[in-house]
Write an enzyme that holds these catalytic residues in place. Structure first.
Site, PDB file in Angstrom:
ATOM      1  N   GLY A 131       0.826  -1.200   0.000  1.00 51.66           N
ATOM      2  CA  GLY A 131       0.000   0.000   0.000  1.00 51.66           C
ATOM      3  C   GLY A 131       0.857   1.246   0.000  1.00 51.66           C
ATOM      4  N   TYR A 157      -6.774   2.633 -14.413  1.00 50.67           N
ATOM      5  CA  TYR A 157      -6.874   3.202 -13.054  1.00 50.67           C
ATOM      6  C   TYR A 157      -6.919   4.725 -13.042  1.00 50.67           C
ATOM      7  CZ  TYR A 157      -4.995  -1.455 -11.883  1.00 50.67           C
ATOM      8  OH  TYR A 157      -4.778  -2.802 -11.759  1.00 50.67           O
ATOM      9  N   CYS A 183      -6.524   0.980 -31.451  1.00 53.18           N
ATOM     10  CA  CYS A 183      -7.852   1.382 -31.894  1.00 53.18           C
ATOM     11  C   CYS A 183      -8.855   1.213 -30.765  1.00 53.18           C
ATOM     12  CB  CYS A 183      -8.230   0.643 -33.168  1.00 53.18           C
ATOM     13  SG  CYS A 183      -7.217   1.260 -34.524  1.00 53.18           S
TER      14      CYS A 183
END
Ligand SMILES: *Cc1c(COP(=O)(O)O)cnc(C)c1O
Length: 410
Positions: free
Chosen positions: A227, A311, A337
């Site tokens: 984290g 994200y 694409c």
């Protein structure tokens, strides 16, 4: 990467020279930065003999793993393939901890036969583990502490609706299975998510683990997962690892006294160790102005670096070919694409077609999440080590994409 005499360099090597030598798109990693990050974690946790288990999924290149091992870290893997790569990089089974999520029990059996440390993340596996191994192979348990934390819901893993870990509220069920088979629980594990910036979250998580730990007399370690967030842009909120290290070590040491034995403190950083070491070098194919936006289309895309689209992550972009050019605003996009924006409305030194751009913080979850979408080839990887740029993965060729296809008569 630093700006020296108007030239962007890594360990004194001009980035443009690296791009010229190996071509683009190209992932470049700075070995010094990786070593520095490991060192800074050790300093942050200097109050205890911290056991750093690098989370391999962030960047799995063999040479990077060898470097990480050389700098004294262990490794955390989430698949047997990662475990085999770790063994190939020189880690001993003992240095590897396997924390799979929802895998078939056969993978856990394989992990045991390889001699890996195992953290189990569901009651069903724990039950099967007990039946098969009883008290012959100690294991760890991954707990879900029911804390919502982390930079983005998709990378938050310890909240009550997350698939990860065994809920701390199911402690009685864990206890029942453990007692029934005499399983030796030698570790407790949590990983609450990526990018946690408040020290208090780590401490709260620790308190939860400590309260559970009292029920398990055979512990050897407590694994606080990761984290640890790094800066993606100037002024970004980051995890203050020194503050976390200092305070966590303090309450951990107090807990060990209470527990009656010295335990090992483990952490599993991925991003913290490799994110800033990596740069993705790309070339501007086209500069295209519409009435509202000026696009720079580069020879890369979400197939090489998916984090911005997956994200909403920010990756700083620099024009390394024209560091003195006047500033203009561009939206940098890929060649896939699909909408694959690397950065919208970015101020860059004037971009000309053929210029090399650098996307920063590309070490973690860059190459390791890349794909062959659009049948595009994956980039080469280079590590700058001892002032030299060395190829650590060849650029793919069309053969790599076709290799496993089986052509039949239709
Ligand atoms: C992904 C992962 C990590 C590393 O997370 P970072 O945010 O990259 O530091 C650590 N532990 C486990 C179990 C993971 O799945």
């Amino acid at each position: 990467m630093e700006l020296l005499d108007g030239t962007y360099s890594i360990q004194g090597l001009p980035v443009l020279d690296i791009a010229r030598q190996f071509g683009t798109p190209l992932y470049v990693y700075d070995a010094n930065k990786i070593a520095d990050q490991i060192k800074s974690l050790r300093n942050a946790f200097s109050g205890t003999d911290v056991n750093i288990k690098y989370a391999a999924k962030a960047l799995t290149n063999l040479s990077v793993l060898k470097l990480i091992r050389k700098n004294g870290a262990g490794i955390e893997v989430v698949s047997l393939q990662e475990a085999h790569i770790a063994l190939k990089a020189g880690f001993t089974p003992h240095e590897i901890v396997f924390t799979p999520s929802g895998v078939d029990f056969s993978e856990i059996v394989e992990g045991v036969s390889m001699g890996l440390g195992i953290n189990l993340d569901n009651l069903s596996s724990l039950q099967k583990f007990g039946e098969k191994y009883k008290n012959t192979y100690p294991c760890g348990i991954r707990l879900n502490p029911h804390i919502l934390a982390g930079g983005n819901y998709k990378i938050s893993t310890g909240h009550s609706n997350s698939k990860f870990g065994i809920s701390v509220f199911q402690l009685p069920q864990i206890r029942e299975v453990v007692d029934k088979y005499g399983i030796i629980i030698h570790g407790l594990h949590v990983h609450t998510g990526s990018e946690i910036t408040e020290t208090d979250i780590f401490l709260k998580m620790a308190e939860i683990l400590f309260s559970v730990a009292n029920d398990f007399p055979d512990l050897k370690f407590i694994d606080f997962g990761s984290g640890f967030k790094v800066a993606y842009k100037e002024g970004d909120m980051v995890t203050n690892v020194y503050d976390v290290g200092l305070k966590l070590t303090k309450i951990f040491t107090d807990f060990c006294q209470h527990y009656g034995r010295k335990l090992e403190l483990w952490i599993e950083p991925g991003k913290y160790i490799v994110s800033e070491s990596g740069t993705l070098l790309v070339t501007a194919n086209i500069v295209k102005s519409t009435p509202t936006v000026t696009f720079v289309g580069v020879n890369s895309g979400l197939n090489h670096l998916i984090r911005p689209m997956m994200y909403d992550s920010y990756h700083h972009i620099l024009n390394v070919s024209n560091p003195k050019g006047g500033n203009k605003v561009y939206t940098v996009v890929g060649y896939i694409c699909e909408t694959d924006t690397f950065g919208a409305d970015r101020k860059l030194n004037e971009v000309r077609e053929g210029d090399v751009l650098a996307l920063k913080n590309a070490g973690a979850y860059g190459f390791s999440m890349s794909s062959n979408y659009n049948s595009r080839l994956r980039p080469a990887e280079v590590m700058v080590i001892n002032g030299e740029a060395k190829l650590i993965r060849e650029r793919e060729t069309l053969d790599d994409i076709l290799k496993h296809q089986v052509e039949i008569d239709v």
